[in-house]
Write an enzyme that holds these catalytic residues in place. Structure first.
Site, PDB file in Angstrom:
ATOM      1  CE  LYS A  23       5.834   2.740   2.486  1.00  0.00           C
ATOM      2  NZ  LYS A  23       4.705   2.364   3.341  1.00  0.00           N
ATOM      3  CG  ASN A  24       4.359   3.705   7.289  1.00  0.00           C
ATOM      4  OD1 ASN A  24       4.296   3.375   6.105  1.00  0.00           O
ATOM      5  ND2 ASN A  24       4.869   2.909   8.216  1.00  0.00           N
ATOM      6  CB  CYS A 117       4.334  -5.387   1.301  1.00  0.00           C
ATOM      7  SG  CYS A 117       5.582  -4.215   0.823  1.00  0.00           S
ATOM      8  NE  ARG A 122      -0.753  -5.142   5.161  1.00  0.00           N
ATOM      9  CZ  ARG A 122       0.160  -4.380   4.581  1.00  0.00           C
ATOM     10  NH1 ARG A 122       0.789  -4.800   3.503  1.00  0.00           N
ATOM     11  NH2 ARG A 122       0.462  -3.191   5.044  1.00  0.00           N
ATOM     12  CG  ASP A 308       6.488  -1.384   9.032  1.00  0.00           C
ATOM     13  OD1 ASP A 308       5.913  -2.437   8.715  1.00  0.00           O
ATOM     14  OD2 ASP A 308       6.071  -0.259   8.682  1.00  0.00           O
ATOM     15  NE  ARG A 400       5.313   0.249  -1.938  1.00  0.00           N
ATOM     16  CZ  ARG A 400       4.924  -0.405  -0.844  1.00  0.00           C
ATOM     17  NH1 ARG A 400       5.283  -1.647  -0.643  1.00  0.00           N
ATOM     18  NH2 ARG A 400       4.189   0.204   0.071  1.00  0.00           N
TER      19      ARG A 400
END
Length: 423
Positions: A23-24, A117, A122, A308, A400
């Site tokens: 995903k990232n 999220c 951030r 994560d 997601r």
């Protein structure tokens, strides 16, 4: 009525599961693909909602896409620069990668401020510092970032990041690939996803060297072309299934793993006493003989223990004997899963951003809420461990980032399904 994930706990997991593309990586590779002047084909793309959000943003900019199976083709030939809709961006933090990509492609861009999220502050100040160093002007007006360059375009620069940031490293890479001269990024993040993005950019004709180290050198090029690229496996999804297998597995083999990407997690699982068989591209987890050991975890930038995986790992520590401790140095406010776990009978508390866990308490099914993506994965692990039925709200967060999670866990013997229920 809203969609909930219902988990009936206590079932042993056996069998094999194959990890999807990262995903990232994917959420950065898709914006990077618009820098080409011909179609880019990405293989191994995960079937997650963030991908569909990015595809719809591309379509609004007149980029043609086709997504079949795990193959996504992106054709930016007729792309136009339009102000990007904030609605989709609010749900998706990684949409900020369009800042660097649009600056390079069109010399300007209007991008809504990122969502995603909530994990505490951030900021994107390092991204903006990088863009300004390359000669862009950046203005924040009414919740959108207006970026533009003068007629000379972006110019190479030496950029030192004050904090290590994956997002800023990738975004400045995207902005620098066509900047005139040699850009040097110092104190760059070293995550595998950065290497993946650099590999795609180089296959498109860029000249990026040093990705995966803390100094990245980029020589600007004039043109970039389409190519084929395979996304690396998702180390966070892989880690989540390793944790699930350690929690409830009898004999589970997790395939399509790059083991080096998971060394921080594997070291901690071995310290707990989880039996692991490590192959070239798989890890096999078998049931331990006795109770696991309580341990301390500190999240760090790669190659340390990934932030994560901190939340999914928490329920596993609740099965261990004695006390465990978690310190998240990346996102100290990543603690919203603790009150939800305590509803299920856990004995955990937060003292000045340190999570303290007393092991040995049997979890009980309860109604809980996933407040973010990895907290959702944490509650799935907890649901597998619990006695009785766990009802998880906030399912959209889980979807997601986890490709076909219900189908993959069902194939391993878990009892879970989606269902519409009243709030």
């Amino acid at each position: 009525m809203t969609q909930k994930l219902i988990v009936n706990g206590g079932k042993e997991l056996t069998g094999e599961v194959t990890i999807s593309g990262a995903k990232n990586s994917t959420v950065a590779l898709i914006p990077a693909a618009i820098l080409a002047d011909s179609p880019v084909t990405l293989e191994g793309v995960p079937n997650i909602s963030d991908v569909y959000s990015l595809i719809s943003i591309l379509n609004e900019m007149n980029v043609k896409t086709s997504f079949e199976g795990t193959t996504l083709t992106i054709d930016p030939t007729d792309m136009v620069s339009v102000p990007m809709p904030t609605g989709k961006i609010k749900s998706l933090r990684a949409s900020y990668y369009f800042m660097g990509a649009l600056l390079t492609k069109f010399g300007q861009g209007v991008v809504g401020l990122p969502g995603g999220c909530f994990l505490g502050p951030r900021p994107i100040d390092q991204h903006l510092k990088g863009f300004r160093a390359l000669g862009a002007t950046v203005e924040n007006e009414l919740g959108a970032m207006y970026l533009k360059t003068d007629e000379d375009g972006l110019q190479a620069a030496r950029i030192y990041f004050d904090v290590v940031s994956i997002g800023a490293t990738i975004n400045v890479m995207l902005a620098a690939v066509k900047a005139k001269g040699r850009t040097i990024i110092e104190n760059a993040a070293r995550e595998p996803e950065i290497i993946d993005v650099a590999t795609l950019l180089n296959n498109m004709g860029a000249k990026v060297r040093g990705a995966g180290t803390d100094i990245i050198r980029i020589d600007g090029v004039e043109e970039m072309h389409g190519c084929r690229h395979t996304v690396i496996p998702d180390r966070i999804e892989a880690g989540t299934y390793l944790i699930m297998a350690a929690a409830k597995g009898k004999d589970v083999k997790i395939n399509n793993i790059i083991v080096e990407h998971l060394e921080g997690l594997i070291a901690k699982m071995e310290e707990m006493g989880v039996p692991l068989e490590i192959g070239e591209d798989y890890v096999r987890v078998t049931a331990p003989d006795g109770p696991l050991n309580g341990i301390s975890i500190k999240t760090l930038p790669y190659p340390g223990f990934a932030t994560d995986l901190q939340q999914p790992f928490t329920p596993l520590l609740m099965t261990a004997k004695g006390e465990s401790m978690i310190v998240d140095t990346i996102y100290p406010k990543r603690i919203k899963h603790i009150p939800e776990l305590n509803r299920m009978g856990a004995n955990a508390r937060v003292e000045s951003d340190v999570i303290l866990i007393e092991g040995g308490h049997q979890l009980e099914g309860a109604e809980v809420m996933a407040t973010d993506l990895r907290a959702g994965a944490c509650l799935v692990v907890a649901g597998l461990l619990a006695e009785g039925e766990t009802v998880i709200g906030g399912v959209e967060h889980i979807l997601r980032g986890y490709d076909n999670i219900v189908e993959k866990l069902t194939a391993l013997g878990a009892d879970l399904h989606m269902e519409d229920r009243e709030d």
